[in-house]
Write a protein that holds these residues in place. Structure first.
Motif, short mmCIF file in Angstrom:
data_model
loop_
_atom_site.label_atom_id
_atom_site.label_comp_id
_atom_site.label_asym_id
_atom_site.label_seq_id
_atom_site.Cartn_x
_atom_site.Cartn_y
_atom_site.Cartn_z
N ARG A 244 0.89 -1.30 -0.02
CA ARG A 244 -0.01 -0.03 0.27
C ARG A 244 0.85 1.27 0.14
O ARG A 244 1.58 1.40 0.92
CB ARG A 244 -0.83 0.08 1.07
CG ARG A 244 -1.83 1.34 1.03
CD ARG A 244 -3.01 1.06 2.03
NE ARG A 244 -3.81 -0.09 1.78
CZ ARG A 244 -4.96 -0.18 2.53
NH1 ARG A 244 -5.12 0.32 3.80
NH2 ARG A 244 -5.86 -0.91 1.89
N ASP A 245 1.01 1.93 -1.14
CA ASP A 245 2.12 2.88 -1.30
C ASP A 245 3.31 2.56 -1.05
O ASP A 245 3.50 1.60 -1.90
CB ASP A 245 1.63 4.03 -0.51
CG ASP A 245 0.23 4.74 -0.45
OD1 ASP A 245 -0.27 4.93 -1.94
OD2 ASP A 245 -0.28 5.01 0.46
N THR A 246 4.22 2.89 -0.07
CA THR A 246 5.41 2.29 -0.25
C THR A 246 5.61 1.51 0.92
O THR A 246 6.85 1.23 1.45
CB THR A 246 6.41 3.50 -0.06
OG1 THR A 246 6.18 4.34 1.03
CG2 THR A 246 6.38 4.50 -1.29
N ARG A 247 4.54 0.94 1.65
CA ARG A 247 4.65 0.22 2.81
C ARG A 247 4.05 -1.41 2.57
O ARG A 247 3.10 -1.28 1.89
CB ARG A 247 3.88 0.72 4.00
CG ARG A 247 4.46 2.07 4.29
CD ARG A 247 3.59 2.60 5.48
NE ARG A 247 3.69 1.92 6.81
CZ ARG A 247 4.38 2.00 7.75
NH1 ARG A 247 5.29 2.97 7.77
NH2 ARG A 247 4.31 1.19 8.77
N VAL A 248 5.00 -2.34 3.06
CA VAL A 248 4.29 -3.50 3.14
C VAL A 248 2.96 -3.60 3.75
O VAL A 248 2.92 -3.46 4.90
CB VAL A 248 5.23 -4.91 3.63
CG1 VAL A 248 4.53 -5.96 3.38
CG2 VAL A 248 6.53 -4.53 2.70
#
Length: 138
Positions: A31-35
């Motif tokens: 989700r965006d730049t996060r796992v």
């Protein structure tokens, strides 16, 4: 190469932790730049943290068929991992991480050979194995 990596992993006295041992792209959702989600939790392992991080550093970008990422990508992964955790690996941890980075690819190369699959991992192991073992002190 697998035997040398295995001997290096077994020589370490590092304590084990419970972690995910199949940290590859197909098992991650972002989700965006996060796992956001990690799948394939039947791949839990009781290994030193450095071995889990090292194995992830070798295959984190891998999608079927699995292969070994370039050495420079593994180095960048391990640098980022240590930065996020807030502590640098000791020399032993560094070497264990590099040995583990080769271990999974050697297993995948074995699978390819046994089942007549294209030697994707096998070629990567032959091309990168000596450098990874050198970094592992093996």
């Amino acid at each position: 190469m697998a035997g040398r990596a295995r001997r290096r992993l077994l020589a370490s006295p590092l304590a084990c932790v419970l972690g995910h041992a199949d940290f590859e792209a197909q098992n991650l959702r972002w989700r965006d730049t996060r796992v956001w989600v990690v799948h394939d939790w039947d791949s839990l392992a009781w290994q030193p943290e450095a071995a889990l991080a090292g194995a992830a550093s070798g295959g984190f970008a891998s999608v079927p068929p699995p292969t070994l990422v370039p050495v420079e990508s593994s180095a960048a992964f391990l640098d980022a991992y240590q930065e996020v955790r807030g502590r640098l690996f000791t020399r032993d941890e560094q070497e264990v991480a590099w040995a583990a980075s080769l271990w999974v690819a050697a297993h995948n190369a074995r699978w390819e050979a046994l089942h007549g699959d294209p030697p994707v991992s096998g070629k990567a192991v032959r091309a990168q194995g000596e450098e990874r073992l050198r970094r592992a002190g093996a």
